[in-house]
Scaffold this active site. Sequence first.
Site, PDB file in Angstrom:
ATOM      1  N   ASN A 178       0.830  -1.200   0.000  1.00 21.78           N
ATOM      2  CA  ASN A 178       0.000   0.000   0.000  1.00 21.78           C
ATOM      3  C   ASN A 178       0.880   1.271   0.000  1.00 21.78           C
ATOM      4  OD1 ASN A 178      -1.603   2.176   0.860  1.00 21.78           O
ATOM      5  ND2 ASN A 178      -3.068   0.805   1.854  1.00 21.78           N
ATOM      6  N   ASP A 187      -0.967  -3.430  10.153  1.00 24.86           N
ATOM      7  CA  ASP A 187      -2.306  -3.873   9.777  1.00 24.86           C
ATOM      8  C   ASP A 187      -3.273  -2.895  10.425  1.00 24.86           C
ATOM      9  OD1 ASP A 187      -3.587  -6.090   8.222  1.00 24.86           O
ATOM     10  OD2 ASP A 187      -4.845  -6.074  10.011  1.00 24.86           O
ATOM     11  N   GLY A 217      -8.360   5.492   1.456  1.00 21.27           N
ATOM     12  CA  GLY A 217      -9.332   4.614   2.118  1.00 21.27           C
ATOM     13  C   GLY A 217     -10.576   5.340   2.632  1.00 21.27           C
ATOM     14  N   TYR A 218     -10.853   5.159   3.907  1.00 24.14           N
ATOM     15  CA  TYR A 218     -12.079   5.727   4.504  1.00 24.14           C
ATOM     16  C   TYR A 218     -11.898   7.179   4.963  1.00 24.14           C
ATOM     17  CZ  TYR A 218     -13.506   0.813   4.705  1.00 24.14           C
ATOM     18  OH  TYR A 218     -13.839  -0.483   4.368  1.00 24.14           O
ATOM     19  N   ASP A 219     -10.751   7.785   4.671  1.00 23.65           N
ATOM     20  CA  ASP A 219     -10.469   9.142   5.166  1.00 23.65           C
ATOM     21  C   ASP A 219     -11.593  10.157   4.892  1.00 23.65           C
ATOM     22  OD1 ASP A 219      -8.146   8.456   6.369  1.00 23.65           O
ATOM     23  OD2 ASP A 219      -6.809   9.274   4.845  1.00 23.65           O
ATOM     24  N   LYS A 279      -3.118  15.155   9.996  1.00 20.71           N
ATOM     25  CA  LYS A 279      -3.595  13.769  10.174  1.00 20.71           C
ATOM     26  C   LYS A 279      -2.565  12.942  10.949  1.00 20.71           C
ATOM     27  CE  LYS A 279      -4.708   9.407   7.962  1.00 20.71           C
ATOM     28  NZ  LYS A 279      -4.776   8.553   6.787  1.00 20.71           N
ATOM     29  N   HIS A 320      -4.142   7.080  14.083  1.00 21.04           N
ATOM     30  CA  HIS A 320      -3.828   5.750  14.614  1.00 21.04           C
ATOM     31  C   HIS A 320      -2.404   5.358  14.220  1.00 21.04           C
ATOM     32  CE1 HIS A 320      -5.442   5.827  10.646  1.00 21.04           C
ATOM     33  NE2 HIS A 320      -5.261   4.552  10.403  1.00 21.04           N
ATOM     34  N   ARG A 321      -2.048   5.630  12.956  1.00 27.31           N
ATOM     35  CA  ARG A 321      -0.712   5.247  12.472  1.00 27.31           C
ATOM     36  C   ARG A 321       0.353   6.097  13.161  1.00 27.31           C
ATOM     37  NH1 ARG A 321      -2.286   4.983   7.776  1.00 27.31           N
ATOM     38  NH2 ARG A 321      -2.732   2.754   7.953  1.00 27.31           N
TER      39      ARG A 321
HETATM   40  P1  ITT Z   1      -1.044  -4.126   3.190  1.00 33.91           P
HETATM   41  O1  ITT Z   1      -1.781  -5.291   3.825  1.00 33.91           O
HETATM   42  O2  ITT Z   1      -0.266  -4.523   2.000  1.00 33.91           O
HETATM   43  O3  ITT Z   1      -0.251  -3.324   4.181  1.00 33.91           O
HETATM   44  P2  ITT Z   1      -3.732  -3.045   2.852  1.00 33.91           P
HETATM   45  O4  ITT Z   1      -4.281  -1.784   2.282  1.00 33.91           O
HETATM   46  O5  ITT Z   1      -4.350  -4.332   2.408  1.00 33.91           O
HETATM   47  O6  ITT Z   1      -2.139  -3.072   2.620  1.00 33.91           O
HETATM   48  P3  ITT Z   1      -4.623  -3.549   5.524  1.00 33.91           P
HETATM   49  O7  ITT Z   1      -4.888  -4.994   5.308  1.00 33.91           O
HETATM   50  O8  ITT Z   1      -3.965  -3.124   6.780  1.00 33.91           O
HETATM   51  O9  ITT Z   1      -3.735  -2.909   4.388  1.00 33.91           O
HETATM   52  O10 ITT Z   1      -6.005  -2.780   5.372  1.00 33.91           O
HETATM   53  C1  ITT Z   1      -6.083  -1.447   5.678  1.00 33.91           C
HETATM   54  C2  ITT Z   1      -7.369  -0.843   5.144  1.00 33.91           C
HETATM   55  O11 ITT Z   1      -7.936  -0.075   6.199  1.00 33.91           O
HETATM   56  C3  ITT Z   1      -7.053   0.124   4.046  1.00 33.91           C
HETATM   57  O12 ITT Z   1      -7.157  -0.480   2.780  1.00 33.91           O
HETATM   58  C4  ITT Z   1      -8.089   1.202   4.266  1.00 33.91           C
HETATM   59  O13 ITT Z   1      -9.303   0.841   3.665  1.00 33.91           O
HETATM   60  C5  ITT Z   1      -8.264   1.204   5.757  1.00 33.91           C
HETATM   61  N1  ITT Z   1      -7.331   2.171   6.374  1.00 33.91           N
HETATM   62  C6  ITT Z   1      -6.266   1.890   7.161  1.00 33.91           C
HETATM   63  N2  ITT Z   1      -5.637   3.019   7.539  1.00 33.91           N
HETATM   64  C7  ITT Z   1      -6.311   4.031   6.970  1.00 33.91           C
HETATM   65  C8  ITT Z   1      -6.162   5.404   6.974  1.00 33.91           C
HETATM   66  O14 ITT Z   1      -5.160   6.008   7.610  1.00 33.91           O
HETATM   67  N3  ITT Z   1      -7.042   6.141   6.275  1.00 33.91           N
HETATM   68  C9  ITT Z   1      -8.052   5.556   5.626  1.00 33.91           C
HETATM   69  N4  ITT Z   1      -8.272   4.256   5.565  1.00 33.91           N
HETATM   70  C10 ITT Z   1      -7.401   3.479   6.219  1.00 33.91           C
END
Ligand code: ITT
Length: 445
Positions: free
Chosen positions: A9, A64, A146-148, A168, A173-174
């Site tokens: 990602n 994750d 993502g859901y931002d 942000k 969380h990150r």
């Molecule tokens: P990797 O497993 O390769 O790291 P991924 O996108 O599949 O990439 P995850 O399994 O951890 O990662 O899923 C994370 C999902 O959660 C991501 O695709 C978003 O939809 C959401 N997400 C996580 N952090 C976010 C953020 O900071 N802002 C918005 N959405 C987020």
Amino acid sequence: MKLFVATHNQHKIREISQILPGFEIVPDDPEGVEENAPDFAGNALIKVRAIAEKHKGEWCMADDSGLEVKALGGAPGVHSARYAGEPCNTPANNALLLKNLEGVKDRAARFTCCCALVDPSGEELVVHGHCPGHIAEKAAGVEGFGYDPLFIPNGFDKSFAELSAEEKNAISHRGRALEKVKAIVGNGECGTGSESSTPPLTHSSTFLAWLRLFRVVNLPTVPGDVLVGAALMSFFSWRAMSGLAAAACASVFLYMFGLADNDIVGAKGDSGRPIPDGEITLGAARLARGLCLFAALVVALIGSLPRFWWPVALALVLSIVVYNRTKWSVFMGLCRALNVVCGVACVKIAFTQGDERLVYPVAVVAGLWFLYIWAVTKYSEGEEKNPGKKRLVGMFVGGIVYLQLLVLIVITMWDAGAMPLLVAGAVLLVLLRLFKRALPKVSAS
Ligand code: ITT
């Protein structure tokens, strides 16, 4: 410092690089691994192990993460990336989330990020970061991913996608999880023990969150201080201790007042606690804090505690309030020493006779408590970034019960009249052991 990160990602890579500017971030896609664990920690470990095999002797990490919505029982949770099905489709995920929340009033949610680390010696460690907020009625903003666009963090009226990257990352969380990662990598090794995974954000997890707010596991350590104080008076007459139960109960409520106050003061920062994690609202915690103080006063009135108890309790409340705002460990030592004096003060006869023989034993024991708790609190600094230390601090905090028992045994040998207090102290020890066993998920320190 080189850090291999297991992800495909690109948005995560960008944020991790922004949050950890001193690190050389090397992405490595753990292609083909199945993220089939039931929680974030399990999936993060699956991903990091997949790349750690290839980079022996180096630091490796996997993130994750996902969104948890209270009204949806914690969904999308670990399925955030593929909420609307395979393959990952962000517009479809966001549309499904809005559809599932149609007409729902309680839109509380939180982002969770779980980072699994493997250090150069192969030790593993897991840390978490949360960001509480709620889900908007419609999408807004173009930043982030993502859901931002749907997520409004607490304290803001804009979505994550309307904030700058710096804004942000400062609250996300990150950002919170990576602050812990930075400290661990700075230590040079993972150390022992991971943070236990926090329960998913659901309505039923709220009860557990209150237990964590009041650190219920530690509550049996409180009345023992009062028992010790009262036992010191036993050579007058243990029958004079009519207020003992009320004083012990009032001390528990004052301790709970202090814990709620502590988390309210740290509401913005202390990730891993129920308020910043979005499990308990600030308003509810403030109400609980007021109720605890009120309950302590009511119990003291009903138990008609002697006049001397009141200034001691007032000094205790002030010490609690000052400690929570300054974090000066000396005040925590003072709090527990004053708790012993609360036990002394609940024995009516002690003050009508004004015997100077009281001064020495009280000063020695209260001084011992002061030094022990001061030292444990000083040692505990930075425990939130070091799970191994956190466990040890939990053991030391529990250790006060053994100190209480020891002093009660000595006093009972000196005056058998204190025997009922020794028995009560032993019951508290049993309670502490039971609580620790029954509630492993409720933070011990
Ligand atoms: P990797 O497993 O390769 O790291 P991924 O996108 O599949 O990439 P995850 O399994 O951890 O990662 O899923 C994370 C999902 O959660 C991501 O695709 C978003 O939809 C959401 N997400 C996580 N952090 C976010 C953020 O900071 N802002 C918005 N959405 C987020």
